[in-house]
Scaffold this active site. Structure first.
Site, short mmCIF file in Angstrom:
data_model
loop_
_atom_site.label_atom_id
_atom_site.label_comp_id
_atom_site.label_asym_id
_atom_site.label_seq_id
_atom_site.Cartn_x
_atom_site.Cartn_y
_atom_site.Cartn_z
CB SER A 251 -5.66 -9.82 -1.92
OG SER A 251 -4.80 -8.88 -2.58
CG ASP A 252 -0.29 -13.45 -0.22
OD1 ASP A 252 0.16 -12.81 -0.53
OD2 ASP A 252 -0.45 -15.35 -0.23
CD1 TRP A 253 2.79 -8.49 -2.79
CD2 TRP A 253 1.28 -8.20 -1.68
NE1 TRP A 253 2.77 -7.26 -1.93
CE2 TRP A 253 1.84 -7.30 -0.70
CE3 TRP A 253 0.52 -8.89 0.09
CZ2 TRP A 253 1.82 -6.24 -0.06
CZ3 TRP A 253 0.14 -8.33 0.13
CH2 TRP A 253 0.95 -6.92 0.84
#
Ligand SMILES: *[C@@H]1O[C@H](CO)[C@@H](O)[C@H](O)[C@H]1NC(C)=O
Ligand SMILES: *[C@@H]1O[C@H](CO)[C@@H](O)[C@H](O)[C@H]1NC(C)=O
Length: 744
Positions: A251-253
């Site tokens: 996932s992106d952060w």
């Protein structure tokens, strides 16, 4: 002895010839990953899948290690153009500049050098390359990627990943998908039709899979109303089933906006940073994978598959062999603290490469050479260097959010420490030495600029425009991630015009993250314009090379987008204002940038693919040879000028009218260095699946290959098809400078 001897011979051979050879096949790696997964406890599995927390690691992202099985923590770090949050690395030109070299050789070399530096710091996953299409010229992070042209994005991503992974570092293709603006990014929905998705936004990801990319990052935004990180159509159907992706999805952060079981079901493997997620604009704790397994909401077989997906590229790239230990501390980017061993990974070769890429990416947009005016510069005695953009920026300014000096890279997670920047004023002063006098005026004060410029042999004026990441709604000079408009910052355009009214030899240097309005470009006293983009730390020396023509190969950079003064000439803008997270419909479909302008009869100020050199080239002898396996297009190019130079021939394809494609689309490019008076043939091969290879510089016969170059995405059959009818091959020096054409 014998085996050692052969090993060293193999290694020597490998140094030169097999840099892209990877340690294992996907099947071998997956078998090893499955065997390891079978030995792990629940806590160990969860440790591999959930990040250690925003502040819980020495890297920007990290996972748990399993020492009894020799599984390390996977240190992950931004960003696409250089090491974030640590000193000792090289600040390379941004992705958009890699694209504007139109050089596979330099794109690959940049990837190799970045890989070497990330590896040297103990980073196992390089969080890049970014391949977000520049849908709007104002998109905040577009400079991290390779522009609005999908095919150029795909080739740039491919070469970058091949370079990175040749060093054993895992690359991460990001951000899946349609991550095309910063405003509202934590929840906007990009609604894209299937054909547009395939031919524009998915295309570079497909090329990344062809480069065996280790990981893919799902985006903050929703795609077709469903969050990218819990979008089964995206992560399972498109990425794994259709694309054949073998690595892991991270996932992106904070981009895991939903319940853990929804994410797992969709095909997400790893959650980062692990201790926070964004739901509807508010931040909560992590999503609780362990509880979900214990409570039966996520079953063991899915958990095992996720762990195996993470471990497979680790084995594939041979990271289970020797690997440098983590030797920096992203929590202390200034280098302080005992975790920072301050290892220097920059080398002279990397500095030289950063400089060469900056030179090769500089686009000469205008040159009115006559006598001592224009470019390259001769031996001016009096030189005015004007503009805040010529001086050193503050280099400890929170991820580059100052714009108080020269612009070498945008702001946000894709920035890097700037302490090694060599600003233009230093490099130019150094070049002039005692042979002349430099008059600096390092602000954007127009009165001071005019006073400095008056009566000088040459006035070099610097101006910039910047953008960056939304982050925590960060605002830089009034811009929140995305740019507000196409104007140069700090009145840069007015300053250039004012200087031109008093100096007949005004050279404008533009540092920008994307297209800017250049309504002043036709001014007769402006004798040269260099669009230098976001050129990285070696900005000053690279400009000296271009201004004085010190490297016979350059300038040869080309615009990776069209430049128009008016925003309305681009098909899509940024949605700034919305009552809650907006739905953005990509109604322009395939018509981005030059494709839109050509179909609407709009003439940009400078077109896609355009760039001058210090010599001239002629094209002749077009031959088109269709065969069962594809089409070969051959042209001969001659350097008809007085000095050596590099031409960037481009192949555009015109599809049969019934295909519904834009008038012409990029499908090939090459770099051809020629001495004055000499010529060479260039070969473009379309749709030769089995002949994919790099440039053979020895014979100067260059094969330009990509899959499906003459195919379109057919929605009913869900496949790439080659439309029937007459194709046109256009070969030229820019999108609107076609020299030869023929049909097949
Ligand atoms: C996204 O949704 C639209 C309908 O809103 C649909 O036409 C389109 O095909 C969908 N895109 C994909 C890739 O499925
Ligand atoms: C060009 O510069 C000269 C001064 O060298 C000035 O006299 C002239 O007016 C300028 N031309 C324009 C169009 O501003």
């Amino acid at each position: 002895m014998v085996s050692l001897f052969f090993l060293s011979l193999f290694q020597i051979y490998c140094l030169f010839l097999c840099t892209t050879t990877q340690a294992r096949t996907w099947d071998e790696a997956r078998a090893l990953a499955e065997a390891t997964t079978a030995q792990l406890t629940l806590d160990e599995k969860v440790g591999i899948l959930i990040g250690k927390g925003q502040f819980g690691s020495r890297c920007v992202g990290d996972t748990g290690s399993v020492s009894r099985l020799n599984i390390p923590n996977f240190c992950m770090n931004d960003g696409p153009a250089g090491l974030r949050a640590t000193k000792g690395g090289t600040g390379f030109p941004a992705g958009i500049n890699a694209a504007s070299t139109f050089s596979r050789r330099l794109m690959r070399a940049r990837g190799v050098a970045l890989g070497e530096e990330f590896r040297g710091k103990g980073v196992r996953v390089y969080l890049g390359p970014a391949m977000d299409i520049m849908r709007s010229p104002k998109a905040g992070r577009a400079w991290e990627s390779f522009g609005p042209e999908p095919w150029l994005n795909g080739e740039s991503a491919y070469e970058t990943i091949m370079g990175i992974q040749s060093t054993g570092v895992m690359a991460c293709a990001k951000h899946l998908i349609a991550n095309n603006q910063e405003h509202w990014r934590y929840g906007l929905s990009a609604d894209v039709d299937d054909r547009t998705l395939h031919e524009i936004y998915w295309w570079p990801f497909l090329r990344s899979i062809e480069a065996d990319v280790a990981s893919v990052m799902c985006a903050y935004n929703r795609f077709n109303q469903t969050s990218s990180c819990h979008n089964k159509g995206l992560l399972t159907n498109l990425l794994r089933k259709e694309g054949g992706f073998e690595g892991f999805v991270v996932s992106d952060w904070g981009a895991t906006h939903d319940s853990v079981e929804e994410n797992v079901d969709a095909g997400l493997d790893m959650e980062q940073p692990g201790d926070w997620i964004v739901i509807g604009g508010a931040v909560y704790g992590g999503s609780g994978l362990k509880d979900a397994v214990n409570e039966g909401r996520v079953d063991q077989s899915k958990l095992n598959r996720m762990v195996t997906n993470v471990l497979t590229p680790y084995y594939k790239l041979g990271q289970d062999g020797s690997y440098p230990a983590i030797n920096f501390d992203a929590q202390k980017p200034d280098g302080s603290g005992s975790n920072n061993l301050n290892v220097v990974v920059r080398t002279d070769a990397h500095t030289a490469l950063a400089r060469e890429i900056a030179v090769a990416s500089a686009v000469l947009l205008k040159n009115r050479k006559s006598g001592s005016r224009g470019l390259p510069l001769g031996q001016p005695k009096t030189v005015a260097v004007i503009g805040q953009d010529a001086k050193m920026p503050t280099h400890n300014c929170d991820m580059n959010k100052c714009n108080d000096g020269t612009m070498v890279v945008g702001w946000g997670s894709g920035s890097y420490t700037l302490e090694n920047v060599v600003p233009p004023i230093d490099a130019i002063t150094n070049r002039i030495g005692s042979s002349g006098v430099v008059t600096p005026s390092l602000s954007n004060n127009i009165g001071a600029a005019v006073a400095a410029a008056r009566g000088k042999d040459v006035a070099i004026v610097f101006a910039n425009a910047m953008s960056g990441e939304l982050g925590l709604y960060d605002v830089v000079v009034g811009n929140m991630g995305d740019r507000n408009d196409l104007a140069l910052w700090w009145g840069g355009g007015s300053m250039i015009e004012a200087v031109a009214t008093v100096n007949e030899n005004t050279i404008a240097v533009i540092h920008s993250v994307g297209p800017v309005s250049m309504s002043w470009s036709d001014h007769p006293n402006i004798t040269g314009i260099i669009y230098a983009g976001a050129p990285g730390e070696q900005t000053g020396p690279s400009l000296v090379d271009v201004l004085w023509g010190l490297n016979p190969q350059y300038p040869s950079g080309r615009l990776p987008f069209a430049i128009s003064d008016n925003e309305a000439d681009y098909p899509a803008s940024i949605v700034y204002n919305s009552d809650g997270f907006p739905t953005i419909r990509y109604t322009e479909k395939l018509l981005l940038d030059y494709r839109y302008m050509e179909s609407e009869g709009i003439k940009p100020r400078f077109d896609f693919g355009f760039g001058l050199s210090y010599t001239t080239f002629q094209y002749f002898g077009l031959e088109i040879s269709p065969s069962d396996t594809g089409v070969t297009v051959v042209v001969t190019i001659e350097n008809t000028g007085a000095v050596p130079g590099t031409e960037i021939p481009q192949l555009y394809l015109g599809f049969p009218a019934n295909a519904g494609e834009p008038p012409k689309v990029l499908r090939g490019f090459d770099e051809v260095f020629l001495q004055a008076g000499s010529s060479s043939s260039v070969t473009f091969n379309l749709n030769q699946h089995d002949l994919r290879s790099g440039p053979d510089l020895k014979t100067l016969t260059v094969l330009l290959i990509a899959d499906d170059t003459d195919s379109i995405w057919d929605v009913p059959s869900q496949s790439w098809v080659r439309p029937s009818g007459t194709f046109t091959a256009y070969v030229g020096s820019a999108h609107s400078d076609i020299r030869l054409q023929g049909t097949f």
